[in-house]
Write a protein that holds these residues in place. Sequence first.
Motif, PDB file in Angstrom:
ATOM      1  N   ARG A  24       0.871  -1.182   0.000  1.00 58.26           N
ATOM      2  CA  ARG A  24       0.000   0.000   0.000  1.00 58.26           C
ATOM      3  C   ARG A  24       0.906   1.228   0.000  1.00 58.26           C
ATOM      4  O   ARG A  24       1.640   1.470   0.956  1.00 58.26           O
ATOM      5  N   MET A  25       0.873   1.977  -1.073  1.00 56.78           N
ATOM      6  CA  MET A  25       1.775   3.111  -1.263  1.00 56.78           C
ATOM      7  C   MET A  25       1.274   4.309  -0.455  1.00 56.78           C
ATOM      8  O   MET A  25       0.338   4.998  -0.856  1.00 56.78           O
ATOM      9  N   LEU A  26       1.887   4.553   0.694  1.00 55.57           N
ATOM     10  CA  LEU A  26       1.476   5.656   1.563  1.00 55.57           C
ATOM     11  C   LEU A  26       2.034   6.991   1.094  1.00 55.57           C
ATOM     12  O   LEU A  26       1.364   8.015   1.187  1.00 55.57           O
ATOM     13  N   ALA A  27       3.281   6.987   0.624  1.00 53.98           N
ATOM     14  CA  ALA A  27       3.912   8.189   0.072  1.00 53.98           C
ATOM     15  C   ALA A  27       4.892   7.734  -1.002  1.00 53.98           C
ATOM     16  O   ALA A  27       5.687   6.825  -0.772  1.00 53.98           O
ATOM     17  N   GLY A  34      10.603  13.526  -4.241  1.00 52.07           N
ATOM     18  CA  GLY A  34      11.718  12.606  -4.395  1.00 52.07           C
ATOM     19  C   GLY A  34      12.453  12.246  -3.126  1.00 52.07           C
ATOM     20  O   GLY A  34      13.340  11.397  -3.133  1.00 52.07           O
ATOM     21  N   SER A  35      12.110  12.855  -2.007  1.00 49.62           N
ATOM     22  CA  SER A  35      12.867  12.666  -0.769  1.00 49.62           C
ATOM     23  C   SER A  35      12.797  11.251  -0.216  1.00 49.62           C
ATOM     24  O   SER A  35      13.788  10.704   0.244  1.00 49.62           O
ATOM     25  N   ARG A  56      20.897   2.764  -4.876  1.00 52.37           N
ATOM     26  CA  ARG A  56      20.594   4.195  -4.807  1.00 52.37           C
ATOM     27  C   ARG A  56      19.907   4.634  -3.515  1.00 52.37           C
ATOM     28  O   ARG A  56      19.841   5.818  -3.229  1.00 52.37           O
ATOM     29  N   GLU A  57      19.315   3.701  -2.773  1.00 49.35           N
ATOM     30  CA  GLU A  57      18.506   4.067  -1.607  1.00 49.35           C
ATOM     31  C   GLU A  57      18.994   3.427  -0.327  1.00 49.35           C
ATOM     32  O   GLU A  57      19.503   2.316  -0.326  1.00 49.35           O
ATOM     33  N   GLU A  58      18.748   4.141   0.751  1.00 45.86           N
ATOM     34  CA  GLU A  58      18.770   3.564   2.090  1.00 45.86           C
ATOM     35  C   GLU A  58      17.374   2.983   2.287  1.00 45.86           C
ATOM     36  O   GLU A  58      16.399   3.503   1.746  1.00 45.86           O
ATOM     37  N   LEU A 108      10.550   2.048   4.307  1.00 46.45           N
ATOM     38  CA  LEU A 108      10.898   3.427   3.989  1.00 46.45           C
ATOM     39  C   LEU A 108      12.111   3.423   3.078  1.00 46.45           C
ATOM     40  O   LEU A 108      13.111   2.744   3.374  1.00 46.45           O
ATOM     41  N   PHE A 109      12.030   4.132   1.970  1.00 44.35           N
ATOM     42  CA  PHE A 109      13.140   4.245   1.022  1.00 44.35           C
ATOM     43  C   PHE A 109      13.519   5.714   0.896  1.00 44.35           C
ATOM     44  O   PHE A 109      12.653   6.565   0.688  1.00 44.35           O
ATOM     45  N   ALA A 110      14.822   6.006   1.007  1.00 42.43           N
ATOM     46  CA  ALA A 110      15.293   7.379   0.833  1.00 42.43           C
ATOM     47  C   ALA A 110      16.560   7.377  -0.019  1.00 42.43           C
ATOM     48  O   ALA A 110      17.502   6.667   0.318  1.00 42.43           O
ATOM     49  N   PRO A 111      16.558   8.114  -1.121  1.00 40.13           N
ATOM     50  CA  PRO A 111      15.447   8.862  -1.693  1.00 40.13           C
ATOM     51  C   PRO A 111      14.352   7.919  -2.201  1.00 40.13           C
ATOM     52  O   PRO A 111      14.504   6.698  -2.168  1.00 40.13           O
ATOM     53  N   GLY A 112      13.260   8.489  -2.707  1.00 44.68           N
ATOM     54  CA  GLY A 112      12.070   7.709  -3.001  1.00 44.68           C
ATOM     55  C   GLY A 112      11.851   7.309  -4.446  1.00 44.68           C
ATOM     56  O   GLY A 112      10.787   6.802  -4.779  1.00 44.68           O
TER      57      GLY A 112
END
Length: 143
Positions: A24-27, A34-35, A56-58, A108-112
């Motif tokens: 479920r894509m919350l953000a 892109g954050s 590319r992501e944490e 949680l993925f950063a960046p998104g």
Amino acid sequence: MSKVSVLRPEDDATVVHGAGDVYRMLATDSDTNGSYALIDAIVPPGGGPPPHIQTREEEGFYILEGHVTFWSDEGEIEAGPGTFLHIPRGAKHNFQNRTDVPARMLMLFAPGAIAPMFSKMAADPERYIEIGAEFGVQFPGSR
């Protein structure tokens, strides 16, 4: 000026079914400039992705319900409700629900920018390696 806003009312999120899991894509990256991306994931018994590396992501995981087993080069971690895990960029990892009840967690993925990958993979699961490569995700040992 920056403003705080509700991105997703409770009943208004895109739901993606992929790799047996429900996301479920919350953000998404488009919501957060892109954050980051935030996903509410339901992982059924036996569910979870193959070993992979995000270049590319944490990535962060917060277990809400159930238990999920995580693997990395450092070993195995059994994670239950209230556990938070951080996966650094470049770390090989995977997870699986080895119980007989669904697990639920926040991812949680950063960046998104990785967020659209989930929909693309769900639409064409046979091409997961190629689609992953578009988003900087590698699947070592997969063909």
